[in-house]
Design a protein around this motif. Sequence first.
Motif, mmCIF file in Angstrom:
data_model
loop_
_atom_site.group_PDB
_atom_site.id
_atom_site.type_symbol
_atom_site.label_atom_id
_atom_site.label_comp_id
_atom_site.label_asym_id
_atom_site.label_seq_id
_atom_site.Cartn_x
_atom_site.Cartn_y
_atom_site.Cartn_z
ATOM 1 N N UNK A 169 0.828 -1.213 0.000
ATOM 2 C CA UNK A 169 0.000 0.000 0.000
ATOM 3 C C UNK A 169 0.858 1.256 0.000
ATOM 4 N N UNK A 170 2.176 1.090 0.271
ATOM 5 C CA UNK A 170 3.061 2.232 0.425
ATOM 6 C C UNK A 170 4.176 2.227 -0.616
ATOM 7 N N UNK A 171 4.814 3.390 -0.757
ATOM 8 C CA UNK A 171 5.974 3.531 -1.633
ATOM 9 C C UNK A 171 6.892 4.574 -1.033
ATOM 10 N N UNK A 172 8.181 4.480 -1.334
ATOM 11 C CA UNK A 172 9.124 5.473 -0.834
ATOM 12 C C UNK A 172 10.472 4.873 -0.520
ATOM 13 N N UNK A 173 11.328 5.665 0.091
ATOM 14 C CA UNK A 173 12.712 5.266 0.335
ATOM 15 C C UNK A 173 12.823 4.057 1.256
ATOM 16 N N UNK A 174 11.882 3.883 2.172
ATOM 17 C CA UNK A 174 11.956 2.771 3.119
ATOM 18 C C UNK A 174 11.136 1.563 2.681
ATOM 19 N N UNK A 175 10.564 1.611 1.492
ATOM 20 C CA UNK A 175 9.785 0.476 1.001
ATOM 21 C C UNK A 175 10.727 -0.626 0.517
ATOM 22 N N UNK A 176 10.339 -1.881 0.734
ATOM 23 C CA UNK A 176 11.165 -3.019 0.346
ATOM 24 C C UNK A 176 11.364 -3.069 -1.167
ATOM 25 N N UNK A 177 12.426 -3.736 -1.594
ATOM 26 C CA UNK A 177 12.744 -3.836 -3.013
ATOM 27 C C UNK A 177 11.656 -4.577 -3.787
ATOM 28 N N UNK A 178 11.084 -5.605 -3.176
ATOM 29 C CA UNK A 178 10.024 -6.384 -3.806
ATOM 30 C C UNK A 178 8.861 -6.503 -2.826
ATOM 31 N N UNK A 179 7.646 -6.229 -3.296
ATOM 32 C CA UNK A 179 6.473 -6.302 -2.432
ATOM 33 C C UNK A 179 5.366 -7.093 -3.118
ATOM 34 N N UNK A 180 4.560 -7.801 -2.312
ATOM 35 C CA UNK A 180 3.466 -8.613 -2.838
ATOM 36 C C UNK A 180 2.185 -8.275 -2.089
ATOM 37 N N UNK A 181 1.054 -8.540 -2.724
ATOM 38 C CA UNK A 181 -0.231 -8.176 -2.124
ATOM 39 C C UNK A 181 -0.515 -8.944 -0.842
ATOM 40 N N UNK A 182 0.092 -10.124 -0.663
ATOM 41 C CA UNK A 182 -0.150 -10.929 0.537
ATOM 42 C C UNK A 182 0.327 -10.256 1.820
ATOM 43 N N UNK A 183 1.209 -9.268 1.703
ATOM 44 C CA UNK A 183 1.775 -8.625 2.895
ATOM 45 C C UNK A 183 1.025 -7.362 3.304
ATOM 46 N N UNK A 184 -0.090 -7.070 2.639
ATOM 47 C CA UNK A 184 -0.875 -5.886 3.021
ATOM 48 C C UNK A 184 -1.302 -6.002 4.486
ATOM 49 N N UNK A 185 -0.965 -4.998 5.268
ATOM 50 C CA UNK A 185 -1.372 -4.955 6.670
ATOM 51 C C UNK A 185 -0.625 -5.886 7.594
ATOM 52 N N UNK A 186 0.541 -6.378 7.165
ATOM 53 C CA UNK A 186 1.273 -7.331 8.002
ATOM 54 C C UNK A 186 2.722 -6.910 8.277
#
Length: 205
Positions: A169-186
Amino acid sequence: MLGSPVWAQGKVDFGSDSSMFANDGECDDPRFEGTGMTATPLLDDDIMADATDCRNAFNAGTITIKPAPGTDELAVYEMIDGIIFGDDTSEWAKDGECDDRRFFGRGMASVLDWSNVGMDRTDCLNAYVDGNLELWNAERSMRATSCDAIDFGDDEGEYPFDSQCDDPRFEGLSEAMSVVSDTIGHDATDCQRACVFGTVSLRNY
């Protein structure tokens, strides 16, 4: 509004001087090659961002447009609404979803990785023209993000407490290199902290 090719030999759109290496006497734009280029590693962020240096070198004949990989032809990037969509070299190209993380909206894939930037042209261009995605803008996102109003969830994801936000749901300098929808809210602790300190903000704003 559709635009013409960004550059071809003899007709070059050099862009702007927004690179941190602009006006240092060396061309940092990786579209070019030659003795007028910088000796430091070339970055995609510097595409069309070192106009003065590259224009001077091009006019002086010390750089030329770089051929497309594996061909003798000049690579041509098409610009639409000021956006360079790139090519279709991603393994996920032409699957009906945009995998280029620069964008956000309904047309995006559920897994996002920075390695696909500029490599899913057809999917992203079609979704953009259809109004199903936009180019993500950090400044607008920050203005639209109220950390106090967000339910960050829990820390039951795979990568909690690693100082990177893994919530797509987020983006920016501290966002992980790879993100998946399963991690929303976790990944609540990491994401909330990053939001408070302004290093992530909402992707969909």
